[in-house]
Design an enzyme around this catalytic site. Structure first.
Site, PDB file in Angstrom:
ATOM      1  N   HIS A  32       0.833  -1.213   0.000  1.00  8.67           N
ATOM      2  CA  HIS A  32       0.000   0.000   0.000  1.00  8.67           C
ATOM      3  C   HIS A  32       0.863   1.258   0.000  1.00  8.67           C
ATOM      4  O   HIS A  32       2.074   1.191   0.256  1.00  8.67           O
ATOM      5  CB  HIS A  32      -0.987  -0.006   1.167  1.00  8.67           C
ATOM      6  N   ASP A  41       6.551   1.749   7.141  1.00  6.26           N
ATOM      7  CA  ASP A  41       5.174   1.369   6.848  1.00  6.26           C
ATOM      8  C   ASP A  41       4.458   2.517   6.166  1.00  6.26           C
ATOM      9  O   ASP A  41       4.062   3.474   6.828  1.00  6.26           O
ATOM     10  CB  ASP A  41       4.470   0.998   8.165  1.00  6.26           C
ATOM     11  N   GLU A  81      -5.098   1.294   2.740  1.00  8.09           N
ATOM     12  CA  GLU A  81      -4.894   0.029   3.473  1.00  8.09           C
ATOM     13  C   GLU A  81      -5.053   0.264   4.953  1.00  8.09           C
ATOM     14  O   GLU A  81      -5.625  -0.538   5.690  1.00  8.09           O
ATOM     15  CB  GLU A  81      -3.505  -0.536   3.163  1.00  8.09           C
ATOM     16  N   GLU A  82      -4.503   1.402   5.406  1.00  7.93           N
ATOM     17  CA  GLU A  82      -4.423   1.625   6.844  1.00  7.93           C
ATOM     18  C   GLU A  82      -5.790   1.685   7.524  1.00  7.93           C
ATOM     19  O   GLU A  82      -5.926   1.286   8.669  1.00  7.93           O
ATOM     20  CB  GLU A  82      -3.620   2.896   7.136  1.00  7.93           C
ATOM     21  N   ASP A 131       4.184  -5.736   3.627  1.00 10.20           N
ATOM     22  CA  ASP A 131       3.704  -4.599   4.412  1.00 10.20           C
ATOM     23  C   ASP A 131       3.894  -4.846   5.891  1.00 10.20           C
ATOM     24  O   ASP A 131       3.305  -5.780   6.406  1.00 10.20           O
ATOM     25  CB  ASP A 131       2.213  -4.369   4.137  1.00 10.20           C
ATOM     26  N   HIS A 172       3.454   3.322  13.232  1.00  6.87           N
ATOM     27  CA  HIS A 172       2.406   4.343  12.993  1.00  6.87           C
ATOM     28  C   HIS A 172       2.657   5.645  13.765  1.00  6.87           C
ATOM     29  O   HIS A 172       1.723   6.370  14.091  1.00  6.87           O
ATOM     30  CB  HIS A 172       1.014   3.788  13.335  1.00  6.87           C
TER      31      HIS A 172
HETATM   32 ZN   LIG Z   1       1.135  -0.938   6.403  1.00 10.24          ZN
END
Ligand SMILES: [Zn+2]
Length: 766
Positions: free
Chosen positions: A401, A412, A449-450, A478, A562
């Protein structure tokens, strides 16, 4: 010796006419001329035939042989180019639906590598952060609710990550606030409770200890299960808001042990916050307004009230710096966490005065959680490149993604984006040299995606008829590189290919010269659960899938998941200086893809699947023994066991026949075959037949009705755990029925799985 397919034409004596030099009569001369003419004709015919039938016979495939293709894949990926990609992607924010300029950049880049792509967009339901507040209050008037302003503020949470000039991304004015995707708006004030990880077991432990949850706010540490399940379980128990924080207790480097935090050392930055989605994606991923069908313009939408997998209570992600004062205020209130059981141990904030009591907080000490989210329909954009193969009805897909929770997202998702770009460049080079893939190859860069794997889910839902017929495999990455330890989860059919491919890539770690990824990998392959884009492929469409990456190990600095410290600076300084793991990832990803795309017989091992299935059934028989229900304990899986035995026997026969066919086709000296086009055609049709079965096999395990309470999940063998989310479980229908003492469910799933196993055997035996 009779010639056969192994006999090389070029050494065939009978094909070379012999000429003897003697004195000849005119009659002999005439015969000689005829003989010579025949000889010349035969030679010309042989040359013509070699030309005519010297069509691709793997691995000597057309203009670019398989060997050359593999060489290109190993030598093309360039750490500097991977870094350049990462530098670009991490130079600006790119939340889901707010990254079109980056998609266009990638499209141009792929075009410059000779790979054309197009954008496929959807309109999806998403939230954006507006404002938030988290305050620890002491109520005046002995615990009664006071007027606004009369409460004493004990602590005002910062809810933001600190700016450090050493990591410029952390000071960028465009950085993204801390928030949860799909969280509910609300303004709640209540006493609060520490709920450990917020797993089903943790909440049960609290109920057993007579800790009241109803009407309270829950503070949970991250890890163990998908964050959405922490919130959903709390909601169902009457909790009014959830606060999630990252406890440093499991980190290898900790402030508690004197390690300096990032950016000055290797310990976790205390202000770092894990953003992320709180939708129950393991019940229903994708756009919540269009469950099971694509979010195209004009698609019918369900209303938010009907989205049962959308949380109704507000939640906030916080740092451990913000969590410490809240947890400290629980000291002396309620049972100590360590008295609740082993899984409650390990909290790492003792050095900040936290004793880890469960609570509830004193009646006058309350938390106020304010969360304002704006929901909107937003266009999202997938980038898709299709390289047509000669077998157009067989398609191999790879992807990662491109949306990120933070301005950075170096690991990420962009360690994957950077590796994908290098793979596109490698295959682009091969295409430039005239390579034509046997199977159609699709490169995908997914959006959103998240939030809930939305881009990939909507795309699979839209293209389901094509994928259900032609889908061979989907290889996901991922995040690609968060450390140096190789991990993979995959469907069993592809385990052998994965293991073989890791032997072909040198590890960036060359403490022993020449060691490969396989040498440093324990070769354990996990079960695919939830949390990334393979979900729609495997669990909904029944396409063999893989997810693989280099992860941080227990003894390494933490990955700031994140958080805004998942930055280019952190990647370069700590995770992958030199981007060598990015290169290794691209090489491995490319090799797996190349063999899937070009091998004449799909490199799947059915016996591995059959062996795994037998083990899964034995595991379930063990779990059964623990059931509270006598009827369940006495259930026998005789039919299921014999169906698995039949599938095992069928698999062994099928694999040996497929191997023999593959060897015949791949035999290097198979030129003889080219003299016999009917033989080649025969082999081609046999290959088509075998490949047709191999690509349809995974789909035999789908059940149209789907799993109980989550019909989108159609795979009967694999699913993300119902209350776990990230981790995968096998035989989910059976396991969940046993867990909920559902005798009818056990019998029903026994029958369903028995049926799909016979269906799979039938397919292979046809
Ligand atoms: Zn990811």
């Amino acid at each position: 010796m009779q010639p056969d397919e192994r006999t090389s034409l070029l050494h065939e004596d009978s094909l070379v006419p012999t000429v003897t030099h003697t004195t000849h009569s005119p009659r002999q001369s005439k015969a000689r001329i005829v003989f010579l003419a025949c000889g010349i004709f035969l030679i010309v015919f042989a040359i013509w035939a070699l030309q005519a039938f010297a069509r691709p016979v793997w691995p000597e495939n057309g203009k670019v042989s398989f060997k050359e293709l593999k060489e290109l894949i190993k030598t093309t990926p360039d750490p500097n180019k991977a870094r350049q990609s990462t530098e670009y992607y991490t130079s600006g924010p790119h939340l889901a639906g707010a990254n079109l300029s980056q998609v266009l950049w990638t499209q141009d880049l792929w075009a410059s590598y000779g790979v054309k792509s197009h954008i496929e967009s959807y309109e999806v339901y998403l939230n954006r952060p507006v404002s938030h507040q988290l305050t620890l209050l002491e109520r005046s008037q002995g615990g009664k609710i006071a007027e606004e302003g009369e409460n004493k503020v004990l602590y005002e949470a910062r809810l933001a990550e600190e700016c450090f000039k050493e990591d410029p991304a952390s000071c960028d004015p465009r950085r993204i606030p801390t928030f949860h995707g799909f969280s509910a708006s609300g303004d709640v004030t209540a006493q609060y409770v520490y709920v450990n990880y917020g797993t089903v077991q943790d909440y049960e432990d609290l109920i057993k200890a007579n800790v009241t949850l109803e009407g309270k706010i829950a503070i949970a540490r991250y890890d163990k299960v998908w964050r959405g399940m922490k919130v959903m379980r709390a909601q169902l128990l009457g909790v009014v808001a959830v606060v999630l924080y990252t406890d440093p207790g499991a980190d290898a480097f900790q402030e508690a042990n004197g390690d300096l935090p990032y950016p000055y050392g290797y310990a976790r930055q205390p202000s770092s916050v894990q953003r992320g989605s709180v939708l129950s994606i393991n019940w229903q991923p994708g756009d919540p307004s269009t469950p099971g069908y694509p979010s195209l313009p004009g698609s019918v939408r369900i209303v938010p009230e009907d989205m049962e997998w959308l949380p109704r209570i507000p939640s906030l992600p916080i740092s451990y710096e913000d969590a410490a004062p809240l947890l400290e205020a629980l000291n002396g209130h309620g049972p100590s966490a360590t008295s609740m059981g082993k899984s409650w141990e390990g909290g790492g904030l003792g050095y900040r005065g936290v004793e880890y009591n469960v609570g509830p907080s004193a009646p006058e000490v309350v938390l106020r959680v304010v969360n304002n989210q704006a929901y909107e329909f937003t266009p999202i954009h997938n980038l898709i490149a299709v390289v047509n193969g000669t077998e157009e009805d067989e398609v191999v897909l790879i992807g990662n993604h491109h949306d990120a929770w933070t301005l950075g997202g170096a690991a990420d998702p962009h360690s994957g984006s950077a590796a994908l770009n290098e793979i596109v460049r490698s295959f682009g080079k091969a295409l430039g040299r005239g390579w034509k893939p046997r199977r159609t190859l699709v490169f995908a860069s997914w959006d959103a995606e998240e939030y809930a794997m939305i881009g990939s889910t909507e795309w699979v839902e839209e293209h389901l008829p094509w994928l259900s017929d032609a889908g061979v495999a989907y290889i996901n990455v991922d995040p690609g590189v968060t450390g140096s330890k190789f991990y993979a989860s995959a469907a069993p059919l592809i385990h052998e290919l994965l293991r073989r491919s890791t032997k072909g890539v040198l590890s960036p770690n060359q403490t022993i010269p020449g060691q490969t990824l396989a040498d440093l990998w324990g070769s354990g392959i996990g079960t695919l659960g939830g949390g990334s884009d393979f979900g729609a492929f495997l669990h909904h469409a029944g396409i063999v899938s893989v997810d693989m990456n280099f992860q941080f190990s227990e003894d390494a600095p933490p990955f700031h998941y994140h958080s805004q410290y998942d930055s280019l600076t952190y990647m370069e300084r700590i995770i992958d200086p030199g981007f060598l793991y990015h290169r290794a990832l691209a090489q491995l990803w490319g090799l797996v893809t190349a063999e899937l795309v070009d091998a004449p017989i799909l490199p799947f091992n059915v016996t591995d699947y059959a062996t795994a299935l037998k083990a899964y059934i034995e595991d379930v028989k063990e779990i059964l023994k623990q059931s509270h229900s006598a009827a369940i304990r006495e259930h026998h899986f005789d039919n299921l066991t014999s169906a698995a035995d039949r599938f095992f026997d069928t698999a062994i026969t099928f694999d040996s026949e497929a191997l023999a066919l593959s060897q015949t086709i791949c035999r290097k000296d198979s030129l003889f075959m080219r003299w016999r086009p009917w033989r080649e055609n025969d082999l081609k049709s046999k290959a088509k037949h075998v490949n047709g079965k191999l690509r349809a096999l995974e789909r035999q395990f789908l059940y149209e009705g789907g799993l109980d309470d989550r019909p989108w999940f159609k795979h009967t063998i694999f699913a993300p755990g119902y209350w776990e989310g990230y981790s995968g479980v096998n035989l989910p229908g059976l396991r969940e029925s046993i867990a909920s003492d559902d005798e009818e469910g056990v019998s029903r799933w026994d029958k369903i799985i028995t049926k799909v196993l016979h269906q799979a055997s039938d397919l292979l035996e046809q």
